[in-house]
Design an enzyme around this catalytic site. Sequence first.
Site, PDB file in Angstrom:
ATOM      1  N   GLU A  48      12.567  -8.920  12.074  1.00 61.53           N
ATOM      2  CA  GLU A  48      13.473  -7.978  12.595  1.00 61.53           C
ATOM      3  C   GLU A  48      12.197  -7.076  12.785  1.00 61.53           C
ATOM      4  O   GLU A  48      11.492  -6.666  11.993  1.00 61.53           O
ATOM      5  CB  GLU A  48      14.601  -6.898  11.626  1.00 61.53           C
ATOM      6  CG  GLU A  48      15.156  -5.389  11.802  1.00 61.53           C
ATOM      7  CD  GLU A  48      15.490  -4.766  11.024  1.00 61.53           C
ATOM      8  OE1 GLU A  48      15.487  -5.540   9.922  1.00 61.53           O
ATOM      9  OE2 GLU A  48      15.884  -3.987  11.706  1.00 61.53           O
ATOM     10  N   ASP A 113       3.543   0.020  -1.265  1.00 57.41           N
ATOM     11  CA  ASP A 113       3.837   1.060  -0.141  1.00 57.41           C
ATOM     12  C   ASP A 113       3.146   2.330  -1.049  1.00 57.41           C
ATOM     13  O   ASP A 113       3.285   2.781  -2.171  1.00 57.41           O
ATOM     14  CB  ASP A 113       5.090   2.016   0.454  1.00 57.41           C
ATOM     15  CG  ASP A 113       5.089   3.395   0.727  1.00 57.41           C
ATOM     16  OD1 ASP A 113       3.417   4.165   1.682  1.00 57.41           O
ATOM     17  OD2 ASP A 113       6.148   3.977   1.485  1.00 57.41           O
ATOM     18  N   ASP A 115       1.727   6.069  -1.506  1.00 56.46           N
ATOM     19  CA  ASP A 115       1.620   7.313  -1.137  1.00 56.46           C
ATOM     20  C   ASP A 115       1.344   9.082  -1.437  1.00 56.46           C
ATOM     21  O   ASP A 115       1.264   8.842  -2.986  1.00 56.46           O
ATOM     22  CB  ASP A 115       3.558   7.793  -0.515  1.00 56.46           C
ATOM     23  CG  ASP A 115       3.712   8.361   0.285  1.00 56.46           C
ATOM     24  OD1 ASP A 115       3.096   9.530   0.993  1.00 56.46           O
ATOM     25  OD2 ASP A 115       4.512   8.321   0.968  1.00 56.46           O
TER      26      ASP A 115
END
Lengths: 415, 628
Positions: A48, A113, A115
């Site tokens: 995807e 991830d 951040d």
Amino acid sequence: MPEKTNAYDPTCLPDLLPIYYKKLFPYGPYFKWLNYGGVPKGYLSRREFSFTLKDDIYIRYQSFSTQDELEKEIQKRCPYKIDIGAVFSHRPREHKTVKAAAFQAQEKELVFDIDMTDYDDVRSCCSGADICDRCWPLMQIAVKIIDRALRDDFGFEHLLWVYSGRRGVHCWVCDETARKLSQTGRTAIAEYLSVVKGGENQTKKVGLEENPHPSIKCSVDIVRERFKDYAVKLQDFMGDEDQYMKVLQLVPDEKYRAILEKEFEGKMDTSNKRWLLFVKICEDRRQKSDAKRSPNLEDEVMLQYCYPRLDVNVSKGVNHLLKSPFCIHPKTGRVCVPIDPENIDSFDPFAVPTISTIVEELNKAGTVGDDEKKVRDYNMTSLKPCIHVFNRFLSGLEKSWQGKMIEQSDIKMEF
Amino acid sequence: MKAITTPRSLGHQATTTRRPLQHQGNYAIKANMTPKPQGHESHNNTKVITTSSHNNTNAMKAITTPRQQGNYDTNDTKAITTPSQQGNYDTNDTKAITTPRQQGNYDTKDTKAIPTPSSSSSLSTMSSASTSPSMAERDFRQMATRKPIRIHCNKRRVEAQGTSAGNRCHEPPGAGPDAPSGPQTPPVLPIVKHPDAIHACHRVLKAVETAGEKHLKTHEDYDKFMWQQLRTTRFASLTKTTSDEDKREFLKQNDLHYESISDEEKNSFREQLASSSGIAASVVETVEYFKVHFTEALDLVQKRKVYVHKGQVYVPYEDMISLLVGVYRTHLSQALAKTARALPHLEEDGRLLPMLCGLSKRYLGSDYNVKKTSVGQVTADMIDMLSKKSFPLCMQHLHTSMRQNHHLRHGGRQQYGLFLKGIGLSLEEAMKFWRAEFCKLIDGDKFDKQYTYNIRHNYGKEGKRADYTPYSCMKVIMSNAPGPGDSHGCPFKHTDMDLLKQKIKSMAIGELYLEKIMSEVKAGRYNVACTRYFEATHKLPLEQQDQAFSHPNQYFEESQRQINGNVKVLSNATPKRVGSQGSSQSTPGSSQSTPKSQKTSQSQPTTQSLDEMDDDFDVTEAEMSMTS
């Protein structure tokens, strides 16, 4: 933070993106990565992609069978952002033609991830989406710790680190085992790597046992190496009363907290002195065996201030999308470039090429030598070293499927 | 015999058993089995899946005297009501007797009564004993854990209240599910008799298990339960008492090949091994370590309880059980997948499927899905007032945090947003409410882009259009713990003790209440603490609420009921106890003070909760795209 030389004006983005996707986006290597040597059949076509277009129009379940198809669609849509999702049981484009229950996410790289926003309670320089030279070392520490753990502990080899374009970094673990991990497996690893825990209402977010896990010990060593330069010097993390009180809140016993507070108010007037004293007092505590609670207090403080804060929800789900490398961050204009974890210390987020600079570089180069078509366009810009990093990652990855190809062809021949 | 079996093997077993028809007795599935009892329900109330018509006969007898109940013809389906059995059944399994929680009034029959070639080796049988939190749940496990289970499954049910010793088991055929069997005796499904029917029966069994599994999956205790379950198996006792040879035999029989590490390897990692398993370095030498790939011991990895190196984990002997759980789970889930495929066959029988599908829902309290009647009862401008009076602490906290920061992070928006939906805030009002607050920081355009989708999604207007239910306490407490910057979660769990104490104190709550609240927090009974807090804020006598809250919306409704008097709201306020008709005899205060029952009351999963979580990802994805 000054934008340094990479001046970028967000309003130009719609004009620049077509050029970027036409000339500069490294489709070749990009395709090579996601195709994984074609070893799992139809891998790419079941992958995807999702695009965020102008005005936050968001389209999911895009999929492409060939590099050409991918290229054309990207050039046609000029997405502001490309996300990469899972490899599904069916082609995502056709997901509506199969039963919802049958359409399932099967594989995806294990992703992380990190951040900078999540560090707001331990950095004094900026907050939110801002970063600066004073807090960026947090990301360097994070990359080092996670990179080490993934390689040494879990034995992963193919780690792609990417600068997210503004305030953080992503890691794509591309080993086959990682791609095939279940949600439980991903959760286990993400939790294994999460040390800082607790929300707004929990001041003490790190608790270590007397003899911590070997992986944590390694992390502490990495933090310790940088702690003085980063926390003490750059952040001045015990510089004023508010700040040192935050540290003192982490001391579990009243007695030592009082001693430290008194000293901090008095002679110990800099972060450096205060931290030295803090370490010394921690040592005293242990000597007098007063340290039943938090035997490794100074390590706990260091980890709370520096240990990577993962967004675990991103890692846990097989079906979670993550921004693709080589996107342009719409706010900063920076390219989401791969980072070499070994040289993370010399990586400067502010020196990352922006779309304006590379397009300009291309214009200049274009006027010089039009005949030499052999040179790829991105190699004429400051994107070159970034692609080089990516290619090095790819050549490592390639080895993993070369063996597979031989294996598969052996099977086919049926001697 | 393999100890770790799959439900699939049950099928073979039973069909190969000679003359199953005769000694099988009846095999009835009761409609109101309760794998997970509500907090107030004691074990005595727990209904068991299968009942035997052999009243007062023990398993051995039942098995060895075939034809005893052989009065059922093939293909003849008869209904049998549950025998109200009285008295204590002894267990054939000697191990079960010794387990602490065995209440003596229900039994675990180890069905290796008929010697089969394989069951002669008792060592290799994983027979589960009964330390599990609930009996029916255990039964699910048992079915899968023990191979020798035959269709007669001698599990009995002892009725706590029904003391009639009479044998009511032979009700006339046709009594059926609707048979007037009294409030305590729920409808019982017909008996299956024919070999074909036995297959069907197995499908039922498996389906029951699927439902049970589905139920358990959402369950906080799942791992612990599995672990406990295996702990109590023969293997666990083997580790202490039997020879190495037997242990190896066990592993061999189950095709488990674990390689123990050499002394050299052990020495080179001695330090690491010691610090990861929390034992002294000197002891390491005496412990046997197995080296396996990390994916085989995920729970140990997750808790950082093993040394992980280059993708391999070093599992000390005593943690072997974790590996077995993993193997077992794989077997189970494979079998369940097969079961799921078998489910369509059940559709032919209109009686079973609805029951099975309802199974995982029937133990729950209300899911506080928005009731039609309550929608629109609350408007955006009422929230400030309501939050002070009737919101549980977690929601109060989220509310103030939102008012302060004009923002809430995703976890907070979900928890708070769905709660508000649950109390009757309509989508339009919700939009108004969030917009008004968030737009103090960002402009309306940005709000539309970033948050409206999320809010509409929660109301089932976007994506797969699922109507999401508010989070239960269990979900708030157990899943998705708040990280830095997050303000969601359960304040009783996710706040530092000192801070919490200060906070509650500042609300002018009496010393007595405060003490009680804090002691509950210390004991980890967060929802009980919340209940005490409720009493304090509603000026109720301490421990007046005999049941701890298990849902923030339950708190709200109860509070409204207290404030507005027992009008109208009442029917909405008490959680529906679907599955516990007849057994929901809550004796005030009796069971709720035990930590165990608290646990169970906290842990009311909903089947939706999994879906929700799945969907959370969708939302995050969408969101992620906007923010990063």
